[in-house]
Design a protein around this motif. Sequence first.
Motif, PDB file in Angstrom:
ATOM      1  N   PRO A 136       0.829  -1.206   0.000  1.00 53.31           N
ATOM      2  CA  PRO A 136       0.000   0.000   0.000  1.00 53.31           C
ATOM      3  C   PRO A 136       0.869   1.265   0.000  1.00 53.31           C
ATOM      4  O   PRO A 136       1.885   1.318   0.691  1.00 53.31           O
ATOM      5  N   LEU A 137       0.448   2.246  -0.774  1.00 50.14           N
ATOM      6  CA  LEU A 137       1.236   3.476  -0.941  1.00 50.14           C
ATOM      7  C   LEU A 137       0.485   4.673  -0.355  1.00 50.14           C
ATOM      8  O   LEU A 137      -0.680   4.900  -0.664  1.00 50.14           O
ATOM      9  N   LEU A 138       1.196   5.408   0.501  1.00 49.08           N
ATOM     10  CA  LEU A 138       0.623   6.613   1.119  1.00 49.08           C
ATOM     11  C   LEU A 138       1.366   7.841   0.609  1.00 49.08           C
ATOM     12  O   LEU A 138       2.584   7.799   0.436  1.00 49.08           O
ATOM     13  N   TYR A 139       0.641   8.913   0.368  1.00 46.62           N
ATOM     14  CA  TYR A 139       1.268  10.159  -0.089  1.00 46.62           C
ATOM     15  C   TYR A 139       0.431  11.328   0.414  1.00 46.62           C
ATOM     16  O   TYR A 139      -0.706  11.135   0.883  1.00 46.62           O
ATOM     17  N   ILE A 140       0.991  12.515   0.292  1.00 47.71           N
ATOM     18  CA  ILE A 140       0.260  13.699   0.735  1.00 47.71           C
ATOM     19  C   ILE A 140      -0.163  14.508  -0.481  1.00 47.71           C
ATOM     20  O   ILE A 140       0.641  14.781  -1.377  1.00 47.71           O
ATOM     21  N   SER A 141      -1.432  14.827  -0.525  1.00 47.61           N
ATOM     22  CA  SER A 141      -1.927  15.759  -1.548  1.00 47.61           C
ATOM     23  C   SER A 141      -3.158  16.452  -0.992  1.00 47.61           C
ATOM     24  O   SER A 141      -3.817  15.919  -0.090  1.00 47.61           O
TER      25      SER A 141
END
Length: 226
Positions: A136-141
Amino acid sequence: KIKRQKHVKKTLKFYKTHFGIGPPFKILIDGTFCKVALHFQINIFEQMPKYLDCDVHLSTTNCALAECSTFGFRHDLPLYGVYKVISQYSVVECGHKNPLSPSECLLRMAKKNVGYFVATQDQKLSASVRSLHAVPLLYISHKSINLEAPSLPSKHLAQQKEIVKFNLSEQEQKQLNDFKEATIDKDAIKPKRKKIKGPNPLSCKKKKAKPVDVNGINKRHRKRKR
Ligand SMILES: [Zn+2]
């Protein structure tokens, strides 16, 4: 906001169902994620469990920490704030004697260990994570933490697992998929059938024949004559 919660629930359920990844989630965080979080004043400790709606275990690796330390161990260095943030997390022993670049290190850790989430803003690392199964990939936007929908390789592997589960051959699975697609399309295109108005003919009783007396005169008629 409700849409966001639905998306997270659905995505986490996917990883749980197909790959057995459940809480507490182990999250590998790199300096780029911390930097952007800092910029938008996102408290990862608070926001991460809130967003994923369960316990999380925030961590980083020796290599990622080492890089942030090099450029942030003193308050006049560019990554001072980032180093302060990342040094709060537990450190996963990656075992790289000569430190790798954080992106290479995190990628290897995610490949080697099942169940790690990767939290990064590094585009190259993100692309590599997408090519893996079940990471699973987490990022900020939009000034908030986001969980990316499962990548294509993850979806394909999940589908392969389904094939094994139901003992279908690939040909059969393909047929089933075609069937599913066909039925979905039809339902979408098919116009609603107009309902026929009026009482249901099955629920209507037959009219009783009028009782007729011997003279052929209607009884009711005769009564009125009186
Ligand atoms: Zn490492």
